[in-house]
Motif scaffolding. Structure first.
Motif, mmCIF file in Angstrom:
data_model
loop_
_atom_site.group_PDB
_atom_site.id
_atom_site.type_symbol
_atom_site.label_atom_id
_atom_site.label_comp_id
_atom_site.label_asym_id
_atom_site.label_seq_id
_atom_site.Cartn_x
_atom_site.Cartn_y
_atom_site.Cartn_z
ATOM 1 N N THR A 10 -6.638 28.089 -10.190
ATOM 2 C CA THR A 10 -6.979 26.740 -9.718
ATOM 3 C C THR A 10 -5.811 25.789 -9.916
ATOM 4 O O THR A 10 -4.875 26.042 -10.687
ATOM 5 C CB THR A 10 -8.211 26.175 -10.452
ATOM 6 O OG1 THR A 10 -7.912 26.065 -11.839
ATOM 7 C CG2 THR A 10 -9.418 27.079 -10.243
ATOM 8 N N ARG B 96 -5.506 24.493 -13.599
ATOM 9 C CA ARG B 96 -4.823 25.407 -14.515
ATOM 10 C C ARG B 96 -3.331 25.425 -14.233
ATOM 11 O O ARG B 96 -2.520 25.549 -15.157
ATOM 12 C CB ARG B 96 -5.418 26.811 -14.381
ATOM 13 C CG ARG B 96 -6.826 26.944 -14.965
ATOM 14 C CD ARG B 96 -7.463 28.278 -14.589
ATOM 15 N NE ARG B 96 -6.664 29.426 -15.013
ATOM 16 C CZ ARG B 96 -6.719 29.983 -16.228
ATOM 17 N NH1 ARG B 96 -7.539 29.487 -17.132
ATOM 18 N NH2 ARG B 96 -5.970 31.007 -16.528
ATOM 19 N N LYS C 211 -7.120 15.737 -15.468
ATOM 20 C CA LYS C 211 -8.268 16.563 -15.840
ATOM 21 C C LYS C 211 -9.547 15.730 -15.920
ATOM 22 O O LYS C 211 -10.624 16.176 -15.508
ATOM 23 C CB LYS C 211 -7.979 17.227 -17.183
ATOM 24 C CG LYS C 211 -9.161 17.977 -17.795
ATOM 25 C CD LYS C 211 -8.781 18.524 -19.164
ATOM 26 C CE LYS C 211 -9.980 19.175 -19.835
ATOM 27 N NZ LYS C 211 -9.643 19.690 -21.182
ATOM 28 N N TYR D 43 -16.546 31.056 -7.141
ATOM 29 C CA TYR D 43 -15.867 30.616 -5.910
ATOM 30 C C TYR D 43 -16.236 31.548 -4.768
ATOM 31 O O TYR D 43 -16.122 32.757 -4.870
ATOM 32 C CB TYR D 43 -14.351 30.615 -6.137
ATOM 33 C CG TYR D 43 -13.571 30.258 -4.924
ATOM 34 C CD1 TYR D 43 -13.533 28.946 -4.456
ATOM 35 C CD2 TYR D 43 -12.854 31.229 -4.237
ATOM 36 C CE1 TYR D 43 -12.806 28.620 -3.345
ATOM 37 C CE2 TYR D 43 -12.126 30.913 -3.128
ATOM 38 C CZ TYR D 43 -12.101 29.605 -2.684
ATOM 39 O OH TYR D 43 -11.377 29.277 -1.585
ATOM 40 N N SER E 122 -16.971 21.259 -10.537
ATOM 41 C CA SER E 122 -16.709 22.259 -11.577
ATOM 42 C C SER E 122 -15.275 22.179 -12.057
ATOM 43 O O SER E 122 -14.612 23.183 -12.237
ATOM 44 C CB SER E 122 -16.993 23.661 -11.045
ATOM 45 O OG SER E 122 -16.160 23.938 -9.950
ATOM 46 N N ILE E 123 -14.782 20.976 -12.224
ATOM 47 C CA ILE E 123 -13.396 20.839 -12.659
ATOM 48 C C ILE E 123 -13.192 21.439 -14.046
ATOM 49 O O ILE E 123 -12.190 22.073 -14.339
ATOM 50 C CB ILE E 123 -13.003 19.347 -12.651
ATOM 51 C CG1 ILE E 123 -13.104 18.810 -11.217
ATOM 52 C CG2 ILE E 123 -11.616 19.126 -13.190
ATOM 53 C CD1 ILE E 123 -12.752 17.361 -11.106
ATOM 54 N N SER F 80 -12.977 25.971 -14.994
ATOM 55 C CA SER F 80 -11.871 26.884 -15.197
ATOM 56 C C SER F 80 -11.033 26.510 -16.400
ATOM 57 O O SER F 80 -10.123 27.241 -16.760
ATOM 58 C CB SER F 80 -10.974 26.885 -13.955
ATOM 59 O OG SER F 80 -10.479 25.590 -13.729
ATOM 60 N N SER G 219 -20.834 25.145 -15.362
ATOM 61 C CA SER G 219 -19.582 25.747 -15.805
ATOM 62 C C SER G 219 -19.466 27.204 -15.414
ATOM 63 O O SER G 219 -18.497 27.851 -15.773
ATOM 64 C CB SER G 219 -19.427 25.595 -17.323
ATOM 65 O OG SER G 219 -20.481 26.291 -17.961
ATOM 66 N N ARG H 94 -8.738 25.947 -5.199
ATOM 67 C CA ARG H 94 -8.239 27.297 -5.433
ATOM 68 C C ARG H 94 -6.842 27.456 -4.860
ATOM 69 O O ARG H 94 -6.566 27.012 -3.744
ATOM 70 C CB ARG H 94 -9.181 28.318 -4.794
ATOM 71 C CG ARG H 94 -10.622 28.230 -5.254
ATOM 72 C CD ARG H 94 -10.809 28.710 -6.668
ATOM 73 N NE ARG H 94 -10.551 30.134 -6.810
ATOM 74 C CZ ARG H 94 -10.889 30.849 -7.881
ATOM 75 N NH1 ARG H 94 -11.505 30.255 -8.891
ATOM 76 N NH2 ARG H 94 -10.626 32.127 -7.939
ATOM 77 N N ASP I 105 -10.308 21.573 -9.026
ATOM 78 C CA ASP I 105 -10.825 22.927 -8.863
ATOM 79 C C ASP I 105 -10.426 23.546 -7.523
ATOM 80 O O ASP I 105 -11.010 24.536 -7.106
ATOM 81 C CB ASP I 105 -12.350 22.932 -8.992
ATOM 82 C CG ASP I 105 -13.000 22.085 -7.910
ATOM 83 O OD1 ASP I 105 -12.283 21.279 -7.288
ATOM 84 O OD2 ASP I 105 -14.217 22.237 -7.694
#
Length: 1174
Positions: free
Chosen positions: A978, A981, A555, A617, A627-628, A631, A613, A1131, A1129
């Motif tokens: 993502t 997540r 992360k 997408y 933009s890690i 999400s 933030s 997808r 990030d």
């Protein structure tokens, strides 16, 4: 009691230590007789001969003394010339008078200055003394070496020169008038040359060492050249005493100018004797020097072939490694050099190649490139000879790489040669680290002493097996062990987030397509290691769980922590699970584009912009890498989802939403320390399907209950024991034959067995011991029983009994004798019901007259399979990676041609994996074992890479270490959105660590192709509406662009046929219409329809139903590729396959340790419920 010392007689005086040191003084009183033995006759001549000739040391002293005498005589001659004045002497006055006379003719020669010289008395005395000693020594040696032929001794050139130089001086003793007579003492230089050659030979005999022939020949050439020049200088100077009266320096100048063919002409001889001497010396030089140069050139060429020696001084001051091969090919050489020198700290190393064969032309041209010529040294020699190992300075080498010749027809013989080389190197240099490549696993135990061993067949079959359950595992492993030779470029988005500067691999910048950019960028990830307490990535996670450290490191920094190793333990643990607590002394293994030592860290800005933030997408072309946190910072973590996966498979269930309806699903946080209660509920053993703990009636009646244990029989020594699914009783050998019935069953084809899961077919030439490693990973205990695929071995030759004895304990393993060349054999073994078809390269075709033609038969057979069964997943092994471009070859496919151009550009730029963008390799459909050569080379810098690879492939099983598996992203899992997540979900629920994604996308046709297809469909005038729609859909889904599949080309062919038909006479009536109709039907018939009819007819002939074949023709136009450790990030997309390292299920069971040590015999009699709960 008798005193034993009194009974032992004292030693004789000659055998006491004191007498040995001081000498025995009383041996004369001894009654013994001393006897002396002589090897030769005890005569005075024999003793002189022993001293002057036979004894090496004394003979060497005599030769050295003789050489010094000859040099002294030449030195005395030079002194005499320097002190001599031609204007003084007995005939000088007469000479001056003649020169002053006007009637004197210049052509007349006064011989008196040539015959007479001025020699002082002390100088004469010294020359006479030297002459006497030299003559005496010459006569004595001639006497000692006399063998019955006196003329042979007299007519020798050294003897004649000695007589000419010594006898006149002795005559002057008795005749003082001749004291000033000229004597050609300068000819002693040739005697000095002869003495030097003899002295070198005696020196070699005395020290028991032999210098190279090149050294001796160079010494002879230099001494011959010096003797010629010195003779010419002295001769011209003396003869010109009656002419130009040249000095020694003028004579030296004249000789150098003449012999160098410059010829200025300012100094020339005036009288004919000196001119005659110049002619003679030039003729001698033209005869002698070319012979010497020819011998020197011959020795030089031979030395170039053998490679010479690696100097001891360089070996002690510089670092070098030795590469031992039986035959050196250009591909193997370039793979080794590119991978070895890809590491920055190895740039100053030398590579010494020791090969018994002569260097071929391609290798010679490559080694002449300046980049390699200064660092690579080729030695022709054998590793079994100590002399050649000494030439390579093996005892001073940093490492020795011993590679097998995989192109040999007899691979067992190639392994035997490798074993002998390893033994020879270990015997000669015990402290030199060995890196050995072996071909067959049964020969591995002979070289267990080696530091690192890579068994080719073990890795090959295990990798091909994992390809069937984890797609493209071969590509994943190849990219991980490949060293990226990228350029340093900032990854802007990643740098903005973490402040680190990364090294991107060069392949990611070459193509404009998005999948190639992502695939190329992620292919630069490698496995690195670092101590926890020294790491910026992981130091803050000391005392926390492994999954917590892995998730938060990914992360925060984008690195993937995959394993650890304790300081006091040499075993590596891949994903030891959430129960493992990180320690400061642990060594962490992680996947990243570059290692931490090459990264620069900057502090993040305290105040970030709020809109970062909230980025949305907009497709794969606009990935917001920075933009890690987007999400993850907005994820509600108050609801913990610790529920386990369902029994249907490794899917991530959508958690129930609490509170208001609009709230997004939440993911549980990853705990710093594992909660025992939650982990017990999420025990991975509970993930086994319900039917494993409680077998169904069908399985009980069919006898399909499986046990878990270690295989009771291994086909070779050295195989790592693996906990597997096994049968309670071994299957009779007759029941292993798929295509033939027996007294136990009457099935004769794959369909008759009624398998629930699709088949995995392996086409191989023989059932070698390495094929055992294909079965074991597919029957490992952590594979769910419901997901076990039947395995069919399609063998060209019947297997041996010991191999059948090894596989008869595994469930659903069959074999069949046949070949992929035969369509009937393919249909009988169930190719229409197969999920994967693995084509193993045949040993008999690995060698060919043209190297790259070794894969010709395999490629054509696979191409036939691809045409016949277009949707079948075919995994092919090739000998040469360069032949990957022929897999699923389409001659007129524009996209394949574009990839071919990209590969050429990569090859020109020196990429190690120029073929990485080829669709078959990116999708994991093709594999070459030579791609794993880099694993052995990389282990020199990363000694842990072989262990990690074996753990990933399931070749080794360490207690507490995880295993490689995969999960598929379904529609129910898209709520995760993502990769970050997903990472959190897996770490918080099951403890799995994701390491990559296998993605499949639809391949889009170019605009010109689609326009042509649509316009041509509108031109068809003899089709009905349904045929037009179905044909248009089939054409769009087809990836072939051959002439038979292209509507425009077929239309032109039909028009051309009609024009020809108008020119020929037509038949009358219905006959002509029938012929034309049949002709039009043949034109409209596609190639795929012909192949489908062929297969269906063969199936009907064999009594098989063609129902399953229709589904195999539905082939989508797709491309697949791998993303190793993608950005957080990234997808997730539908049907993505995620590579996971799952913790060891047995590590969570309290009584797991003793149960794993039990043998199969202890587990086979237990209840099925107890076995599945191990």
């Amino acid at each position: 009691m008798v005193d034993l010392d009194s009974e032992v007689p004292p030693l004789p005086p000659r055998y006491r230590f004191r007498d040995l040191l001081l000498g025995d003084q009383g041996w004369q009183s001894d009654d013994r007789v001393q006897v002396e033995f002589y090897m030769n006759e005890n005569t005075f001549k024999e003793r002189l001969k022993l001293f002057f000739i036979k004894n090496q040391r004394s003979s060497l002293r005599i030769r050295l003394f003789n050489f010094s005498l000859k040099l002294l005589s030449c030195f005395l001659y030079i002194i005499r010339v320097l002190l001599d004045d031609p204007t003084q002497g007995l005939a000088c006055k007469e000479l001056n008078w003649r020169c002053s006379n006007q009637n004197y003719t210049p052509g007349a020669i006064d011989w008196s200055p040539i015959i007479w010289v001025n020699r002082s008395l002390p100088l004469w005395g010294l020359q006479v003394s030297v002459a006497l000693i030299s003559l005496f020594e010459t006569l004595l040696l001639s006497y000692l070496s006399y063998k019955g032929n006196i003329w042979e001794q007299i007519l020798r050139i050294p003897f004649l020169l000695e007589i000419i130089n010594a006898v006149p001086f002795i005559i002057t003793i008795f005749c003082p008038v001749l004291r000033n007579l000229f004597i050609p003492v300068f000819l002693n230089c040739w005697l000095a040359k002869h003495a030097l050659e003899n002295m070198i030979n005696d020196l070699h005999r005395a020290i028991q060492r032999t210098q190279s022939a090149m050294f001796n020949q160079v010494l002879i050439l230099i001494s011959t050249l010096l003797c010629l020049i010195f003779t010419c200088i002295c001769g011209i100077q003396h003869l010109e005493r009656a002419g130009n009266r040249l000095t020694l320096f003028d004579s030296l100048y004249f000789c150098i100018v003449t012999f160098s063919t410059v010829g200025f002409g300012d100094v020339t001889p005036k009288i004919w004797p000196s001119k005659l001497l110049v002619v003679i010396m030039i003729c001698v030089a033209l005869v002698v020097l070319p012979i010497q140069f020819e011998q020197l050139a011959y020795l030089w060429m031979e030395r170039q072939k053998s490679g010479g020696n690696y100097s001891r001084h360089r070996a002690q001051t510089e670092k070098h490694v030795v590469l031992c091969v039986s035959s050196l090919k250009i591909d193997l050489l370039m793979d080794f050099l590119n991978e070895f020198y890809a590491h920055p700290r190895l740039q100053d190393y030398y590579v010494v190649i020791l090969c018994p064969t002569e260097m071929d032309a391609q290798v010679r041209r490559v080694l002449q490139i300046p980049m390699w010529s200064q660092r690579v040294i080729y030695l022709q020699g054998s590793a079994l000879k100590d002399q050649d190992l000494l030439r390579a300075k093996m005892d001073d080498a940093e490492a020795c790489f011993i590679l097998s010749s995989r192109c040999e027809v007899d691979r067992t013989a190639a392994d035997h040669q490798t074993i002998l080389r390893a033994w020879a190197v270990k015997d000669f240099a015990p402290n030199c680290p060995l890196y050995v490549q072996i071909l067959k696993p049964e020969n591995k135990f002979h070289i267990k002493f080696a530091d690192h061993v890579v068994c080719e067949e073990e890795f090959k079959y295990a990798m091909l097996a994992l390809n069937c359950i984890c797609p493209a595992t071969s590509t994943l492993i190849t990219l991980l062990v490949h060293t990226s030779r990228g350029q340093t470029a900032p990854w802007e988005a990643f740098r903005q987030l973490t402040g680190t500067k990364q090294t991107l691999n060069r392949e990611s910048q070459q193509s404009s397509e998005q999948w190639q950019k992502m695939y190329g960028r992620c292919s630069g990830n490698e496995v690195h290691h670092i101590n926890l307490e020294e790491s910026t990535f992981f130091a803050e996670y000391e005392g926390k769980s492994f999954t917590y450290a892995s998730f938060h490191a990914h992360k925060k920094f984008g690195v993937c922590l995959i394993g650890v190793r304790k300081e006091d333990n040499k075993n590596i643990l891949l994903n030891p699970g959430p129960r493992y607590i990180m320690s400061s002394t642990d060594i962490c293994f992680y996947i990243n584009i570059t290692k931490e030592e090459n990264s620069a860290f900057k502090k993040q800005e305290k105040h970030r912009k709020k809109h970062e933030s909230k980025l949305s997408y907009h497709g794969t072309s606009r990935l917001p890498v920075h933009s890690i946190i987007a999400s993850m910072g907005t994820v509600a973590i108050d609801l913990q989802d610790t529920g386990c996966r369902t029994s249907s498979g490794p899917t991530l269930a959508l958690p129930s939403e609490g509170g208001r309806e609009g709230r997004r699903p939440s993911i549980a946080p990853v705990l710093e320390v594992a909660d025992s209660s939650s982990l017990q509920t999420c025990d991975l053993l509970s993930d086994q399907s319900e039917d494993e703990t409680t077998p169904s009636d069908e399985e009980v009646s069919a006898g399909l209950e499986y046990a878990k244990g270690y295989p009771p029989y291994s086909p070779y020594i050295g195989s790592s024991p693996t906990f597997c699914h096994l049968l309670h009783e071994k299957v009779p050998f007759c029941c292993l034959r798929l295509d033939k019935g027996c007294q136990h069953n009457y099935y004769e084809d794959a369909k008759a067995y009624g398998f629930k899961n699709k088949l995995i077919i392996v086409a191989a030439e023989t059932a070698g011991n390495g094929l055992y490693n294909f079965i074991v990973p597919l029957r490992a205990y952590y594979r769910p029983k419901k997901e076990l695929n039947p395995i069919v071995l399609l063998l060209d030759n019947p297997p041996d009994m010991h191999f059948l004895d090894a596989i008869c304990w595994f469930p659903m393993v069959y074999y069949m004798v046949g070949s992929i060349d035969n369509l009937d054999d393919l249909l009988r073994c169930g190719v229409t019901f197969a999920a994967n078809m693995v084509v193993v390269d045949k040993e008999s075709t690995m060698s060919a007259e043209e190297d790259y033609m070794a894969d010709a038969k395999t490629i054509v057979n696979v191409q036939t399979l691809f045409r016949l069964f277009s949707s079948l997943s075919i995994i092919t092994e090739l000998t040469h990676p360069a032949n990957m471009r022929f897999m699923q070859f389409r001659a007129k496919d524009c996209y394949s041609l574009a990839l071919s151009k990209l590969e050429k550009k990569e090859r020109e730029k020196g990429s190690n994996l120029a073929f990485m963008f080829r669709l078959p390799f990116a999708a994991g459909r093709v594999f070459s074992i030579s791609m794993l050569d880099t694993l052995l080379y990389q282990s020199f810098v990363k000694g842990y890479m072989i262990s990690i690879t074996r753990l990933l492939l399931g070749l080794d099983t360490t207690p507490g270490s995880g295993f490689l598996c995969s999960m598929k992203i379904t529609e129910e899992d898209l709520w995760i959105r993502t990769y970050a997540r997903l990472y959190q979900k897996l770490c918080s629920s099951t403890g799995d660590i994701p390491i990559g994604v296998y993605r499949t996308e639809s391949q889009k046709l170019t605009t010109s192709e689609s326009q042509i297809s649509i316009s041509v469909e509108e031109w068809e005038d003899t089709k009905d509406t349904k045929e037009q729609i179905s044909y248009r859909n089939n054409h769009r889904n087809s990836t072939s662009s051959d002439q038979s599949d292209h509507p425009l080309l077929r239309r032109k062919s039909m028009q051309w046929a009609r024009r020809l038909s108008r020119r020929v006479p037509r038949h009358s009536g219905k006959t002509a219409e029938k012929i034309n109709q049949q002709r039009m039907n043949l034109y409209r018939r596609s190639e795929r329809q012909e192949l489908a009819e062929l297969v269906k007819n063969r199936m009907k002939h064999l009594g098989l139903s063609p129902a399953g074949y229709d589904e195999m023709n539905d082939h989508e136009n797709t491309l697949s590729y791998i993303l190793i450790n993608p950005s957080p990030d990234t997808r997730l997309e539908l049907n993505d396959i995620v590579y996971l390292i799952r913790p060891d299920p047995l590590a969570y069971v309290p009584n797991a340790a003793p149960s794993r040590k039990d043998s199969f015999c202890n587990t086979v009699g237990q209840d099925t419920r107890e076995e599945t709960q191990l």
